[in-house]
Design a protein around this motif. Structure first.
Motif, PDB file in Angstrom:
ATOM      1  N   ALA A   4     -42.557  -2.348  20.681  1.00 42.63           N
ATOM      2  CA  ALA A   4     -43.322  -1.153  20.330  1.00 42.63           C
ATOM      3  C   ALA A   4     -44.773  -1.356  20.770  1.00 42.63           C
ATOM      4  N   PRO A   5     -45.367  -0.361  21.448  1.00 41.06           N
ATOM      5  CA  PRO A   5     -46.753  -0.529  21.885  1.00 41.06           C
ATOM      6  C   PRO A   5     -47.751  -0.469  20.729  1.00 41.06           C
ATOM      7  N   VAL A   6     -47.356   0.185  19.616  1.00 42.38           N
ATOM      8  CA  VAL A   6     -48.221   0.320  18.446  1.00 42.38           C
ATOM      9  C   VAL A   6     -47.396   0.041  17.201  1.00 42.38           C
ATOM     10  N   PHE A   7     -47.947  -0.775  16.300  1.00 39.45           N
ATOM     11  CA  PHE A   7     -47.260  -1.048  15.044  1.00 39.45           C
ATOM     12  C   PHE A   7     -47.547   0.092  14.076  1.00 39.45           C
ATOM     13  N   GLU A   8     -46.490   0.706  13.561  1.00 43.37           N
ATOM     14  CA  GLU A   8     -46.620   1.767  12.570  1.00 43.37           C
ATOM     15  C   GLU A   8     -45.711   1.450  11.396  1.00 43.37           C
TER      16      GLU A   8
END
Length: 61
Positions: free
Chosen positions: A56-60
């Motif tokens: 994932a490019p961004v942790f959410e």
């Protein structure tokens, strides 16, 4: 060659690298915790992931 690190050697080298004085009375506990961390990390590293999974490019959360 083994994938297992020597926890005691690792603790000594890291402490020296960062200039952290390690109380000899505390060293056995630090080494024991590094051994626990190593065992947990081994479980994570051995967990199989399918090839089609992408990071994932961004942790959410």
């Amino acid at each position: 060659m083994t994938d297992q690190m020597d926890a005691a050697e690792c603790v000594d080298r890291i402490a020296a690298l960062v200039g952290l004085p390690l109380n000899p009375d505390h060293r056995p506990g630090v080494v024991a915790n590094f051994e626990r961390i190593q065992a947990i990390a081994q479980l994570v590293m051995e967990f199989p992931l399918p090839e089609e999974i992408e990071a994932a490019p961004v942790f959410e959360p």
